[in-house]
Design a protein around this motif. Sequence first.
Motif, PDB file in Angstrom:
ATOM      1  N   ARG A  65       0.834  -1.210   0.000  1.00 30.96           N
ATOM      2  CA  ARG A  65       0.000   0.000   0.000  1.00 30.96           C
ATOM      3  C   ARG A  65       0.868   1.259   0.000  1.00 30.96           C
ATOM      4  NH1 ARG A  65      -5.528   1.010   1.148  1.00 30.96           N
ATOM      5  NH2 ARG A  65      -5.775  -1.165   1.790  1.00 30.96           N
ATOM      6  N   PHE A  73       3.559  -1.377 -10.134  1.00 28.73           N
ATOM      7  CA  PHE A  73       2.907  -1.438 -11.449  1.00 28.73           C
ATOM      8  C   PHE A  73       3.787  -2.038 -12.535  1.00 28.73           C
ATOM      9  CE2 PHE A  73      -0.265   1.230  -9.567  1.00 28.73           C
ATOM     10  CZ  PHE A  73      -1.425   0.850 -10.234  1.00 28.73           C
ATOM     11  N   PHE A  84       0.292  -5.314  -8.795  1.00 35.39           N
ATOM     12  CA  PHE A  84      -1.097  -4.880  -8.969  1.00 35.39           C
ATOM     13  C   PHE A  84      -1.928  -5.994  -9.615  1.00 35.39           C
ATOM     14  CE2 PHE A  84      -4.293  -2.840 -11.736  1.00 35.39           C
ATOM     15  CZ  PHE A  84      -4.939  -1.977 -10.860  1.00 35.39           C
ATOM     16  N   ASP A  85      -1.413  -6.593 -10.669  1.00 33.10           N
ATOM     17  CA  ASP A  85      -2.119  -7.701 -11.335  1.00 33.10           C
ATOM     18  C   ASP A  85      -2.311  -8.883 -10.377  1.00 33.10           C
ATOM     19  OD1 ASP A  85      -2.161  -6.403 -13.870  1.00 33.10           O
ATOM     20  OD2 ASP A  85      -0.118  -7.085 -14.270  1.00 33.10           O
ATOM     21  N   LYS A 129      -9.492   0.591 -11.152  1.00 38.96           N
ATOM     22  CA  LYS A 129      -9.306   0.598  -9.696  1.00 38.96           C
ATOM     23  C   LYS A 129      -7.867   0.940  -9.322  1.00 38.96           C
ATOM     24  CE  LYS A 129     -12.977  -2.747  -8.970  1.00 38.96           C
ATOM     25  NZ  LYS A 129     -13.233  -4.202  -8.924  1.00 38.96           N
ATOM     26  N   SER A 130      -7.712   1.478  -8.119  1.00 37.89           N
ATOM     27  CA  SER A 130      -6.374   1.736  -7.589  1.00 37.89           C
ATOM     28  C   SER A 130      -5.910   0.490  -6.835  1.00 37.89           C
ATOM     29  CB  SER A 130      -6.403   2.920  -6.635  1.00 37.89           C
ATOM     30  OG  SER A 130      -7.128   2.562  -5.466  1.00 37.89           O
TER      31      SER A 130
END
Lengths: 222, 222
Positions: A65, A73, A84-85, A129-130
Motif C-alpha cells: 500500500r 505497477f 497490482f495484477d 481501480k487503484s
Amino acid sequence: MFLPAIWLPIGQRRPSPLTQATENRYNRSLGEIATYELESTMEHNLPHTISLLTRTPAALDALLRDLPETWTFQNEGEKTWSPFDVVGHLIHGERTDWMPRLRMVLQFGETQAFAPFDRWGHVRETQGKSLGQLLDEFARLRSENLSELRALGLRQEDLARRGRHPALGIVTLSELLATWAVHDLTHLHQVARVMAHQYRETVGPWNRYLGVLQCTGHSSPS
Amino acid sequence: MFLPAIWLPIGQRRPSPLTQATENRYNRSLGEIATYELESTMEHNLPHTISLLTRTPAALDALLRDLPETWTFQNEGEKTWSPFDVVGHLIHGERTDWMPRLRMVLQFGETQAFAPFDRWGHVRETQGKSLGQLLDEFARLRSENLSELRALGLRQEDLARRGRHPALGIVTLSELLATWAVHDLTHLHQVARVMAHQYRETVGPWNRYLGVLQCTGHSSPS
C-alpha cells in the motif's frame, strides 16, 4: 528432505512433555528436521491453513500500500504480472475459485467438474481501480470466505471428500484447501521476485548473491 | 525483456502530461513495458528504496506473528533456514551489514574493505528469543537505521561513491542501498518458499501448478 506424511500414523506419534516450541528448537539443534517434519505434516491441519489464509491480505497490504508505482505497477516483461495484477488475480480467485469449488465438492462430489479458472480474469477485476481499492477488496472477500469456511464446521473426515478438477481429475477437499494457502504463498513469492526484478541491474555485482534474482519458478494459477 | 537503464539519458525522457499511474496503465495496455522500464530504472531512486525498506518489517510481522509453528519454525531440510532463522538473519544484517558498510564507504572509500558478513550470525541473534521478540527487534533496528540514513541527507552524486567489498571488489553506495532492498525481497521470497514447502505433499496433484514449489532459487546472503 521430505518424507511423505502418511508413513507415520497418528497413534505412533511420540508423546512429548516439552512444549511445541521447545521441542522444535531441540529437534533442530540435533538435526532431526526430517523426523519432526514427518510428525507434523502427517495430516492436514485445517486451523493452520486458515491461520495462513487469514494473514495474506494484511501482509500484502503492509508490503504494497502506497508504495511507489515503480514497485507495484511494473512486471517482468510481456505477458507477466505486476504486483497490482497479482492482487487482482487473488481477488478473482476469492470470487470464482476456492469457495465455489469447495461448495462443488460438498454438493456434487466427483460427479461434476469444477469450472476452469480464468487466469486472465483479473483484467476485469482491476479495471479502473487503484491498488488501495484492490487491497481493500481482497481483504474483504477473504474475510467473508473464511467466515463461510469456518461456519461449515468441516471435520477431519470431511477433508477426504472428493471432487473433480477439469484438468487434474480427482482431488480432495484437503488438497483444495492446502492449495488455497500455497497459492497465496506462490503469489507472495512472485510479488517479491517481480519487485526485485526492477533492481536487477541496480544492485550491480551483488546480483549473483541474491537468490530472488536467480529464480525462474514462475507462478501458474490453480 | 530488460534493457540496461543507461541506454536512455535523463535528458531524453519523454515528457508526459499524464499522471504516473495513468501512464503506467496506458503503457501496459500498449505492451510498452520495455520502454517504461527503460525510463524508470535509469537511475537509483533513493526515496523509492527507502519506501520499500520501511515496509518489510510490517509485512513480515503481518505474515508471521502468532502463526502456528508448523509454518514458522520448520525449514527445507538440513542447513536450510526457517522463517524464524530468516528474521534473525535480517536482524544480523541491520546490526553488521548495511549501515556499517555505508559508513565505511563514506569514511574510507575504496581504501578499506568491508568486514565479511557472517551468514550464520543469526544463530547468536535468535538464541532464547521468541519470533515475536525477533519481529519487534527487526522493526526497531530497521527504523533506527533508516532514521540514520535519512539524516545523512545523501544526494544523487553521493550514490556514486565507491567502497570495497571483500569478495566482489569495487561497489557503489547506489549498489549497496539497492542490494539492501533486494535482500529484503530475496528473504521474503525465501520465507514464502519455505512455508509452501511444508505443504508440498498436502496440495496433491496441484503441486505442478504452484510456481513456488518449483523454485530452486535458494537465497544467499550478501
